[in-house]
Design an enzyme around this catalytic site. Structure first.
Site, PDB file in Angstrom:
ATOM      1  N   GLU A 208     -41.439 -39.444 -10.943  1.00 57.29           N
ATOM      2  CA  GLU A 208     -42.567 -38.667 -10.430  1.00 57.29           C
ATOM      3  C   GLU A 208     -41.995 -37.692  -9.392  1.00 57.29           C
ATOM      4  O   GLU A 208     -41.612 -38.102  -8.289  1.00 57.29           O
ATOM      5  CB  GLU A 208     -43.603 -39.619  -9.813  1.00 57.29           C
ATOM      6  CG  GLU A 208     -44.700 -38.967  -8.999  1.00 57.29           C
ATOM      7  CD  GLU A 208     -45.367 -37.759  -9.649  1.00 57.29           C
ATOM      8  OE1 GLU A 208     -45.894 -37.869 -10.759  1.00 57.29           O
ATOM      9  OE2 GLU A 208     -45.352 -36.675  -9.015  1.00 57.29           O
TER      10      GLU A 208
ATOM     11  N   SER B 105     -44.352 -31.036 -12.757  1.00 57.08           N
ATOM     12  CA  SER B 105     -45.398 -31.863 -13.356  1.00 57.08           C
ATOM     13  C   SER B 105     -45.632 -33.106 -12.510  1.00 57.08           C
ATOM     14  O   SER B 105     -44.681 -33.768 -12.089  1.00 57.08           O
ATOM     15  CB  SER B 105     -44.960 -32.279 -14.769  1.00 57.08           C
ATOM     16  OG  SER B 105     -45.882 -33.166 -15.336  1.00 57.08           O
TER      17      SER B 105
ATOM     18  N   CYS C 170     -39.395 -44.959 -12.727  1.00 59.00           N
ATOM     19  CA  CYS C 170     -40.592 -44.405 -12.087  1.00 59.00           C
ATOM     20  C   CYS C 170     -41.459 -45.552 -11.604  1.00 59.00           C
ATOM     21  O   CYS C 170     -41.600 -46.569 -12.287  1.00 59.00           O
ATOM     22  CB  CYS C 170     -41.367 -43.534 -13.079  1.00 59.00           C
ATOM     23  SG  CYS C 170     -42.816 -42.757 -12.301  1.00 59.00           S
TER      24      CYS C 170
ATOM     25  N   CYS D 288     -47.435 -45.548 -15.603  1.00 57.83           N
ATOM     26  CA  CYS D 288     -48.425 -45.160 -16.604  1.00 57.83           C
ATOM     27  C   CYS D 288     -48.169 -46.030 -17.835  1.00 57.83           C
ATOM     28  O   CYS D 288     -47.024 -46.215 -18.246  1.00 57.83           O
ATOM     29  CB  CYS D 288     -48.309 -43.676 -16.943  1.00 57.83           C
ATOM     30  SG  CYS D 288     -48.525 -42.654 -15.487  1.00 57.83           S
TER      31      CYS D 288
ATOM     32  N   HIS E  91     -54.517 -36.439 -18.907  1.00 56.64           N
ATOM     33  CA  HIS E  91     -54.617 -37.499 -19.924  1.00 56.64           C
ATOM     34  C   HIS E  91     -55.963 -38.205 -19.973  1.00 56.64           C
ATOM     35  O   HIS E  91     -56.099 -39.234 -20.649  1.00 56.64           O
ATOM     36  CB  HIS E  91     -53.511 -38.544 -19.763  1.00 56.64           C
ATOM     37  CG  HIS E  91     -52.131 -37.971 -19.617  1.00 56.64           C
ATOM     38  ND1 HIS E  91     -51.776 -36.747 -20.116  1.00 56.64           N
ATOM     39  CD2 HIS E  91     -51.021 -38.457 -18.995  1.00 56.64           C
ATOM     40  CE1 HIS E  91     -50.512 -36.512 -19.823  1.00 56.64           C
ATOM     41  NE2 HIS E  91     -50.030 -37.527 -19.143  1.00 56.64           N
TER      42      HIS E  91
ATOM     43  N   CYS F 116     -39.533 -37.789 -21.955  1.00 55.25           N
ATOM     44  CA  CYS F 116     -38.283 -38.144 -21.307  1.00 55.25           C
ATOM     45  C   CYS F 116     -38.338 -39.622 -20.979  1.00 55.25           C
ATOM     46  O   CYS F 116     -39.397 -40.185 -20.786  1.00 55.25           O
ATOM     47  CB  CYS F 116     -38.130 -37.344 -20.032  1.00 55.25           C
ATOM     48  SG  CYS F 116     -36.823 -36.151 -20.130  1.00 55.25           S
TER      49      CYS F 116
ATOM     50  N   CYS G 288     -35.665 -29.502 -19.085  1.00 55.59           N
ATOM     51  CA  CYS G 288     -36.541 -30.503 -18.474  1.00 55.59           C
ATOM     52  C   CYS G 288     -35.647 -31.462 -17.682  1.00 55.59           C
ATOM     53  O   CYS G 288     -34.732 -32.062 -18.251  1.00 55.59           O
ATOM     54  CB  CYS G 288     -37.270 -31.231 -19.601  1.00 55.59           C
ATOM     55  SG  CYS G 288     -38.164 -32.682 -19.049  1.00 55.59           S
TER      56      CYS G 288
ATOM     57  N   GLU H  69     -31.986 -38.607 -17.887  1.00 55.87           N
ATOM     58  CA  GLU H  69     -32.026 -37.683 -19.021  1.00 55.87           C
ATOM     59  C   GLU H  69     -32.388 -36.270 -18.606  1.00 55.87           C
ATOM     60  O   GLU H  69     -33.138 -36.080 -17.653  1.00 55.87           O
ATOM     61  CB  GLU H  69     -33.145 -38.113 -19.979  1.00 55.87           C
ATOM     62  CG  GLU H  69     -32.810 -39.259 -20.848  1.00 55.87           C
ATOM     63  CD  GLU H  69     -34.019 -39.717 -21.651  1.00 55.87           C
ATOM     64  OE1 GLU H  69     -34.822 -38.859 -22.067  1.00 55.87           O
ATOM     65  OE2 GLU H  69     -34.137 -40.925 -21.843  1.00 55.87           O
TER      66      GLU H  69
HETATM   67  N1  SAH Z   1     -44.089 -38.087 -13.622  1.00 53.54           N
HETATM   68  C1  SAH Z   1     -44.473 -36.773 -13.952  1.00 53.54           C
HETATM   69  C2  SAH Z   1     -43.416 -36.010 -14.731  1.00 53.54           C
HETATM   70  C3  SAH Z   1     -42.667 -36.757 -15.769  1.00 53.54           C
HETATM   71  S1  SAH Z   1     -43.561 -37.265 -17.209  1.00 53.54           S
HETATM   72  C4  SAH Z   1     -45.791 -36.778 -14.693  1.00 53.54           C
HETATM   73  O1  SAH Z   1     -46.252 -37.847 -15.071  1.00 53.54           O
HETATM   74  O2  SAH Z   1     -46.342 -35.695 -14.848  1.00 53.54           O
HETATM   75  C5  SAH Z   1     -43.737 -35.731 -18.110  1.00 53.54           C
HETATM   76  C6  SAH Z   1     -44.892 -35.730 -19.078  1.00 53.54           C
HETATM   77  O3  SAH Z   1     -44.587 -36.530 -20.229  1.00 53.54           O
HETATM   78  C7  SAH Z   1     -46.173 -36.289 -18.486  1.00 53.54           C
HETATM   79  O4  SAH Z   1     -47.258 -35.463 -18.806  1.00 53.54           O
HETATM   80  C8  SAH Z   1     -46.257 -37.621 -19.151  1.00 53.54           C
HETATM   81  O5  SAH Z   1     -47.536 -38.147 -19.127  1.00 53.54           O
HETATM   82  C9  SAH Z   1     -45.740 -37.315 -20.532  1.00 53.54           C
HETATM   83  N2  SAH Z   1     -45.363 -38.483 -21.327  1.00 53.54           N
HETATM   84  C10 SAH Z   1     -44.871 -39.658 -20.895  1.00 53.54           C
HETATM   85  N3  SAH Z   1     -44.661 -40.495 -21.929  1.00 53.54           N
HETATM   86  C11 SAH Z   1     -45.050 -39.832 -23.041  1.00 53.54           C
HETATM   87  C12 SAH Z   1     -45.078 -40.148 -24.429  1.00 53.54           C
HETATM   88  N4  SAH Z   1     -44.654 -41.336 -24.865  1.00 53.54           N
HETATM   89  N5  SAH Z   1     -45.527 -39.223 -25.292  1.00 53.54           N
HETATM   90  C13 SAH Z   1     -45.930 -38.006 -24.857  1.00 53.54           C
HETATM   91  N6  SAH Z   1     -45.915 -37.639 -23.565  1.00 53.54           N
HETATM   92  C14 SAH Z   1     -45.487 -38.545 -22.672  1.00 53.54           C
HETATM   93 FE1  SF4 Z   2     -43.977 -41.940 -14.070  1.00 55.48          FE
HETATM   94 FE2  SF4 Z   2     -44.839 -39.641 -15.145  1.00 55.48          FE
HETATM   95 FE3  SF4 Z   2     -44.129 -41.728 -16.726  1.00 55.48          FE
HETATM   96 FE4  SF4 Z   2     -46.358 -41.862 -15.271  1.00 55.48          FE
HETATM   97  S1  SF4 Z   2     -45.916 -40.431 -16.955  1.00 55.48           S
HETATM   98  S2  SF4 Z   2     -44.796 -43.495 -15.462  1.00 55.48           S
HETATM   99  S3  SF4 Z   2     -45.742 -40.785 -13.427  1.00 55.48           S
HETATM  100  S4  SF4 Z   2     -42.783 -40.566 -15.372  1.00 55.48           S
END
Ligand code: SAH
Ligand code: SF4
Length: 422
Positions: free
Chosen positions: A218, A249, A119, A123, A274, A391, A112, A91
């Site tokens: 990531e 990020s 990934c 998380c 977070h 995303c 973005c 995406e």
């Molecule tokens: N892997 C990297 C970049 C991609 S995620 C990272 O974790 O920073 C981009 C951002 O979207 C991160 O801050 C992530 O924690 C957040 N994110 C992921 N899922 C989300 C959700 N369901 N609602 C809001 N933010 C979310």
């Molecule tokens: Fe991966 Fe970022 Fe999603 Fe964590 S928040 S699972 S590092 S894409």
């Protein structure tokens, strides 16, 4: 497999052209076709001799991303779901100007982009990690997300300007029975548009002025490819996007943060924090077990010393997990120490996961408590299930729908069921 021509820097191309006995100005012409006109066919490069084009075709590929789904109306946030050569889905999200979220105000658009298929960091609240990690994106697959969105935008502009001589190519995308939101444009121009470009190669306008590397994956786990792609997107001969308008990020890969600090380019860094204590972070981000806050913040100190005032904390507010006011003091202390700004983002629900966003009152209380601690903070206030932040969700939704679609077909005995995605 041939290397894609968009994975090469100008310098690499100059060396390769030199070995082929080609003058340097041919590289300049080629780069203009690739990054100004953003063509995806050799035929379109009409000022290159045919023999050179044939030679290039034999040594390089030039593959366009295929747009298979688009969500969101023009002038709002729009999500693009792309299919890669191996059928994997990624995406990109196009966000209209949102002043001062990640840096300077902008009157243009932020894109973005994704850096991996899936990934590995898992998380617990995130859609991208749900199906695990499949592979790193190649350099050109990162670069092409920008080019393909720009190409799509140009196609849209032509559709909206009926006097234009150049017609937008028709969608070649099979609908997959997914009930698509409008999907007017495939990634690549068809041969007809290539011919049209030959007649009138007006310099296209640029839509994307800022990049956030916050899509699926990531970024710092695909370090080499990301850095090369960003060099190409930053270069004046390439994407022309200023390094200070590019935000990377990360969930907190401490060694790569230090590595990034040593790069000459001045990228902005966003840390997906977070949680301001190890206890809270450990609950939702397995990466914190490997790089706990002490290590992560030491790497950030190093980045801050090298780059000065370039760090943002992303803090996704999740009800009952990290929205308690006891997080505010340690968060404020970290932010002050690193001269970091805090972006509070209400959690976007992910189908199949039970996490929730806190009420607006709780969000506002968290924000004002932070502000009382003299921290510069913003709270994203879009209504409802906005599509900005997360995303990975359109891909997840599409893969689930495709899996349902396939298993419905299998149930009907029409085809063998393909492996369903989680
Ligand atoms: N892997 C990297 C970049 C991609 S995620 C990272 O974790 O920073 C981009 C951002 O979207 C991160 O801050 C992530 O924690 C957040 N994110 C992921 N899922 C989300 C959700 N369901 N609602 C809001 N933010 C979310
Ligand atoms: Fe991966 Fe970022 Fe999603 Fe964590 S928040 S699972 S590092 S894409």
């Amino acid at each position: 497999m041939l290397a894609d021509i968009r994975s090469q820097t100008a310098k690499e191309l100059e060396t390769q052209f030199h070995t082929r006995g080609q003058p340097a100005y041919r590289v300049k012409q080629l780069l203009e076709w690739l990054y100004v006109h953003r063509v995806t066919s050799w035929e379109a490069m009409t000022n290159l001799p045919k023999a050179l084009r044939d030679d290039l075709r034999q040594h390089y590929s030039i593959a366009a991303l295929k747009l298979i789904r688009k969500q969101g109306a023009r002038d709002t946030t729009q999500k693009f779901l792309w299919r890669l050569g191996d059928q994997a889905l990624i995406e990109s999200v196009l966000i209209p100007a949102n002043p001062a979220l990640y840096g300077e105000p902008s009157d243009r658009h932020t894109l973005c982009v994704s850096t991996q298929v899936g990934c590995a960091y898992g998380c617990k609240f995130c859609a991208s990690g749900l199906a695990g990690w499949k592979r790193n994106l190649r350099v050109e697959e990162i670069v092409e997300q920008v080019l393909a969105v720009e190409r799509w935008n140009e196609g849209e502009a032509k559709v909206q300007s009926p006097k234009s001589e150049v017609q937008s190519p028709k969608s070649q995308v099979p609908s997959q029975g997914l009930g698509d939101e409008s999907c007017p444009e495939p990634g690549a121009p068809d041969p007809a548009s290539a011919t049209a470009q030959r007649v009138e190669p007006a310099p296209p306008t640029r839509l994307v002025s800022n990049l956030v590397i916050m899509g699926m994956g990531e970024p710092l786990a695909n370090y080499e490819n990301l850095l090369k792609a960003l060099k190409i997107l930053n270069a004046p001969w390439g994407g022309g996007i200023g390094a200070r308008k590019i935000t990377i990020s990360t969930s907190g890969l401490a060694p790569q943060i230090r590595q990034l600090a040593n790069e000459p380019l001045q990228f902005r860094l966003a840390i997906s924090l977070h949680g301001a204590t190890d206890e809270t972070r450990n609950k939702i981000m397995p990466v914190n077990l490997k790089y706990p806050l002490r290590e992560l913040t030491a790497a950030c100190d190093y980045y801050q010393q090298k780059k000065a005032r370039m760090i943002t904390f992303e803090y996704v507010l999740i009800a009952g997990v990290n929205d308690g006011l006891e997080q505010v003091k340690p968060l404020a202390a970290l932010a002050r120490r690193l001269v970091a700004k805090v972006n509070l983002i209400p959690y976007n629900r992910v189908e199949g996961l039970s996490w929730e966003r806190p009420s607006e009152e709780v969000q506002e209380a968290f924000l004002s408590a932070l502000e009382k601690q003299k921290v510069s903070a913003t709270l994203r206030r879009e209504k409802g299930g906005d599509i900005d932040a997360a995303c990975g969700q359109l891909r997840l939704k599409t893969e689930r729908e495709m899996a349902n679609f396939r298993s419905a077909e299998a149930d009907a005995g029409e085809t063998e069921g393909a492996g369903a995605q989680p």
